[in-house]
Design a protein around this motif. Structure first.
Motif: not given
Lengths: 113, 116
Positions: A93-94, A103-108, B43-46
């Protein structure tokens, strides 16, 4: 809309091997994070990174883990010697500041066999 | 670590009705609360957030209520739509005397299913 990009989307590794998970944060963001979610459990904080250094880390983030921002755009999480219990979804996230616009990424998805 | 708890693992609601998702916390240092929505393989979405100095924040169909004395917050979705079906996470940030680097503590999540 700007995105946080994570690669690979799925990584399978043998126990004891090193893995590097890669993330490209949003370009004008200053704070960077790694979280993980073991299947069926809550999302857990691993580490925060600001001003080119670790600003906070959890008890999960032991000596086997390290983070790096090698070139001003990528943000990596390295696990030196993977264990079975490291199998989880890892989210990068950044944020432009310490909370707003997080904001999060979709993940690994990391699978250790 | 049970600082943020979502006691309902799942919630099922009819389309058009209200969905109410609940979250309790124990750490009185939490000063900012967020709700995230998560689909599988994403990923989680705000969704929406609230500062501890407020008791309500509204954004379209989503409203978050904060009861500081009870250390409880809730997310209301009105009207609920099938596309709202996802896992909803409550998260909180603790103020570290102005030096917080943004660590979020998450609840376990609630699976919301909205039936057509």
């Amino acid at each position: 809309e700007p995105e946080v990009t994570q690669t690979p989307s799925h990584q399978v590794t043998q126990m004891g091997q090193e893995v590097i998970l890669r993330c490209v944060p949003i370009s004008n963001h200053l704070y960077f994070y790694w979280y993980r979610q073991i299947l069926g459990q809550k999302v857990e904080f691993l580490v925060s990174f600001y001003n080119n250094e670790i600003s906070e880390k959890s008890e999960i983030f032991d000596d086997q883990f390290s983070v790096e921002r090698p070139d001003g755009s990528n943000f990596t999480l390295k696990i030196r010697s993977t264990k079975l219990e490291d199998s989880a979804m890892y989210f990068c996230a950044s944020s432009p500041d310490s909370v707003y616009g997080y904001t999060f990424g979709s993940g690994t998805r990391l699978t250790v066999v | 670590d049970q600082q943020v708890k979502q006691n309902s693992p799942s919630l099922s609601v009819q389309e058009g009705r209200i969905s109410i998702l609940n979250c309790d916390y124990t750490n009185s240092m939490f000063d900012y609360f967020l709700w995230y929505k998560k689909y599988p393989a994403e990923g989680p979405t705000f969704l929406i957030s609230i500062s501890s100095i407020k008791d309500k924040n509204e954004d379209g169909r989503f409203t978050v209520f904060l009861n500081k004395s009870a250390k409880h917050l809730s997310l209301h979705i009105v009207p609920s739509q099938p596309g709202d079906s996802a896992v909803y996470f409550c998260a909180a940030r603790a103020d570290a005397g102005g030096t917080s680097y943004g660590k979020l503590t998450f609840g376990q999540g609630t699976i919301l299913t909205v039936h057509p």
